[in-house]
Design a protein around this motif. Structure first.
Motif, short mmCIF file in Angstrom:
data_model
loop_
_atom_site.label_atom_id
_atom_site.label_comp_id
_atom_site.label_asym_id
_atom_site.label_seq_id
_atom_site.Cartn_x
_atom_site.Cartn_y
_atom_site.Cartn_z
N SER A 693 -87.52 -35.09 62.26
CA SER A 693 -86.63 -34.17 62.89
C SER A 693 -86.65 -33.39 61.18
O SER A 693 -86.43 -32.09 61.23
N ASP A 694 -87.55 -33.57 60.65
CA ASP A 694 -87.34 -32.96 59.14
C ASP A 694 -88.17 -33.27 58.20
O ASP A 694 -89.32 -32.99 57.01
N SER A 722 -85.10 -39.78 60.69
CA SER A 722 -85.14 -38.86 59.14
C SER A 722 -86.27 -38.90 57.87
O SER A 722 -85.92 -40.15 57.16
#
Length: 750
Positions: A693-694, A722
């Motif tokens: 997601s990052d 992550s």
């Protein structure tokens, strides 16, 4: 009559013929003494001092008005010192020391009282003392020893003890058995073991048996790498001795033809078989024999055809003599060279003494080798087997041969009993090398020598001192691996390569492969550095496969290390592995501080150590890295190999903490050095990082490096989705990254 009457006043009437009858009152009493009793009336006693039954025998006397006067056995007093009596508690005690002197049967003791019938106490005496286990024998087998001994009366079990040191046994038994035999399994063939047995029962253990010893053994492994060379009515067979002698020294070899006929024997390689028919083709197998028996047959040799001597132009003749191994050859003796395993008589061996060492040089014939290379095509492996006992072994090729091998992507191997050096011809870089000697020279005039050598005594002392100072144990004696090129009076050493070059070092028989940590390089000044090493098995024998980008003095070491603060940490195995290999170091007091962040300088040092790179001493690559700084050499080395670039302002910022994306970029560059990047499937960075997601936080300059590290499985996200690219990386994560990089590059064991 009166005694039959009850006690008390008895009134007798005297009947008369007339008048009143008179009476006679007789008062009857009973003053007969009461009989004393003993409780219990029976007891048991064991004369075995370690048995629970070896104890005083006690009994309660009920006196009934009587008093104890003595204790007798067979009408004779046992003596007041052998028993005691407490007149208050009325407890009679027969002492164990006295009972132990009596025979093993029911002994009836009479308790002599002052009046009444004397009670008795029957003590049944036994003796369960085990006897020393006699006639313990040991019979050795394949990785086992069968122990047998005579049964021992009174024994209910036997403890078996084993040691590898005569006369020294620990208290813990190897096994406890109830039968008078035991088979000890999973032993090492060739190791002497010592045994003894102790008999025991409920009372405990008695003295030990006689000590015996046995050495497990089996038949040896088969000889390998048979090479047959034809002669006149004969053939000479050379071979490598068995990789495993079965635990018993090989005492001879037998040579068989293809029809399994025994055609020759000998005590070592080579063996010459005579009485063959010229013009008939033969192949051979060899069996090794030890005290246990003979091995399986080796793989067949190459086929050879003995022939008559060939006439010379001068009318004489020259016998077609078989090639002998270099260890027995005079100067300039023909030897074999293997090309993809096929025999070619393309070598000439010469042995001389240089600086107190025997030096054997195998000079490869260019014409014969090139002919075979043309037949084999691209990627051929040229093996120069050397079975001599010389301390220095050299394979020599001229520069034109090396250039042709480079064009055909060939690899040359120098193979000895102790090690094999595998060198791709392209790593010599003969074109660049020739320019160092001058221009317009003939490549065939350059002599390229590939060398495996036992170091001089002074170097050995340096290695031993380094081991002592570093706290590690040497598993094998050190060896020098060296490549040089000579032209005229000049010699240049080729000490650096563009790819990892393999050296395979034989592990001595009897060495536990689980007690090997890594290979190391020991420099002339005693500096030690890890080189990526894994343990492999080849034809039933263990080898250490060392891969390095440089030449030097190598050895194999045992250096186990465990940090106190990672016992329950998720990265325990990786940290201890990298610590044992001297790739990562602790923070003091045997601690590692696994969750502490790491600086850019520390990371550079770890990546350089992990890859086994030789430290550079030159400086000046970065404005903020001074030559006196502890990390200067590591940073300069990482810069030389293209692992780091620094910042646009010319600085490296060594004391800044390194982020995960910075570390992943450096690791991706290391993957190119180890060859791992060529093995991973090409995927776009967006595809690889899409699950995180990052992923958008990954900087453009590190995007491909981060994706490559993820694709190779060297690093994972901080969580399932992550990646945390801007977060600082921890010491535990770095140790894990290094282990995975080396494992996935096939440089260390999984």
């Amino acid at each position: 009559y009166l005694a039959t009457l009850g006690t008390g006043a008895q009134v007798f009437t005297v009947e008369m013929s007339a008048g009143t009858n008179p009476t006679l009152t007789v008062t009857i009493s009973d003053t007969t003494p009461q009989n004393s009793t003993v409780t219990p009336t029976t007891a048991v006693f064991d004369k075995y001092a370690q048995a629970s039954g070896y104890a005083d025998v006690t009994a309660m006397i009920t006196p009934r008005g009587n008093t104890l006067s003595d204790v007798t056995l067979g009408g004779t007093s046992i003596g007041s010192t052998n028993y005691s009596y407490d007149s208050t508690s009325h407890v009679l005690t027969l002492k164990k020391e006295y009972l132990a002197t009596l025979g093993t049967r029911a002994q009836v003791f009479t308790v002599e009282m002052s009046a009444g019938t004397n009670p008795t106490l029957t003590v049944t005496i036994s003796d369960t003392t085990p006897r020393t286990a006699p006639n313990l024998t040991a019979t050795a087998g394949n990785r086992m020893v069968v122990l047998s001994w005579d049964t021992v009366t009174g024994a209910t079990y036997y403890n078996v003890y084993m040691s590898e040191i005569p006369g020294v046994f620990i208290d813990t038994a190897l096994a406890t058995v109830t039968e008078a035999t035991y088979q000890v399994q999973n032993l090492n063939n060739g190791t002497a073991y010592y045994f003894l047995v102790k008999a025991g029962n409920t009372g405990g253990l008695n003295v030990q048996s006689n000590e015996v010893n046995a050495t497990p053994a089996t038949t040896p492994a088969a000889p390998t790498n048979l090479i047959a060379v034809a002669g006149n009515g004969s053939a000479t067979i050379t071979f490598n001795v068995p990789s495993n002698n079965g635990g018993s020294s090989v005492i001879g070899y037998e040579v068989y033809d293809a029809n399994k006929n025994l055609v020759g024997t000998g005590n070592s390689s080579p063996i010459t078989v005579s009485g063959l028919k010229n013009g008939t083709t033969y192949s051979f197998t060899v069996k090794a024999r030890n005290a246990v028996g003979e091995s399986e047959s080796s793989a067949p040799s190459n086929a050879v055809t003995p022939r008559e001597p060939i006439n010379n132009d001068d009318g004489g003749s020259t016998p077609n003599q078989p090639a002998m191994p270099a260890s027995q050859q005079p100067a300039s003796t023909e030897v074999v060279v293997l090309v993809n395993g096929k025999v070619e008589n393309a070598g000439t061996a010469a042995t001389a003494e240089v600086n107190g060492q025997q030096v054997t040089t195998i000079i490869v014939d260019e014409g014969k080798l090139q002919k075979r290379l043309d037949e084999e095509g691209t990627g051929a492996v040229i093996t120069i087997p050397v079975s001599t006992k010389s301390q220095v072994l050299i394979g020599e090729l001229n520069g034109r041969m090396v250039k042709n091998m480079e064009n055909q992507q060939a690899v040359v191997e120098i193979r000895t009993e102790k090690a094999t050096y595998t060198l791709p011809a392209g790593q010599v870089n003969i074109d660049a090398l020739s320019k160092q000697f001058g221009t317009n020279l003939n490549l065939q005039d350059i002599k390229v020598k590939i060398e495996i050598a036992e170091p001089q005594a002074a170097t050995v002392r340096v290695v031993e001192a380094a081991a002592n100072q570093g706290g590690f144990s040497l598993v094998v004696p050190p060896l020098n691996f060296r490549v040089t090129a000579g032209y005229g009076e000049r010699t240049e050493e080729i000490s650096n390569f563009n790819i990892y070059v393999k050296r395979t070092v034989a592990i001595p028989e009897g060495v536990d492969p689980n007690r090997i940590t890594t290979g190391v390089v020991v420099e002339a000044d005693g500096t030690v550095r890890h080189v990526p090493t894994k343990i492999v098995m080849i034809e039933g024998k263990y080898y250490a496969e060392i891969n390095s980008l440089t030449n030097s003095t190598y050895t194999i070491v045992w250096h186990p290390l465990e940090f106190k603060d990672i016992e329950k940490h998720w990265a325990k195995d990786a940290v201890n592995n990298m610590g044992s290999r001297m790739v990562v170091t602790g923070t003091g007091d045997e601690l590692f501080s696994p969750d502490r962040d790491i600086t850019r300088a520390e990371f550079a040092a770890i990546i350089v150590r992990g890859l086994g790179l030789r430290l550079e001493t030159s400086g000046g690559s970065f404005t903020d890295v001074k030559q006196a700084d502890w990390y200067s050499s590591a940073i300069q080395t990482a810069y030389k190999y293209g692992l780091i670039t620094g910042y646009e302002d010319g600085s490296f910022r060594p004391n800044d903490k390194i982020t995960r994306e910075q570390a992943m970029l450096i690791v991706s560059k290391a993957m190119k050095l180890t060859g791992l990047s060529e093995k991973i499937a090409e995927q776009s960075a967006s595809h690889v990082l899409g699950e995180f997601s990052d992923a958008g936080n990954v900087a453009n300059w590190s995007l491909n490096g981060v994706a490559d590290s993820i694709s190779a499985g060297i690093i994972a996200g901080r969580s399932a989705n992550s990646l945390a690219p801007k977060a600082y990386i921890t010491r535990a994560e770095v140790a894990t990254m290094m282990q995975r990089l080396l494992q996935k590059s096939s440089l260390i064991n999984e």
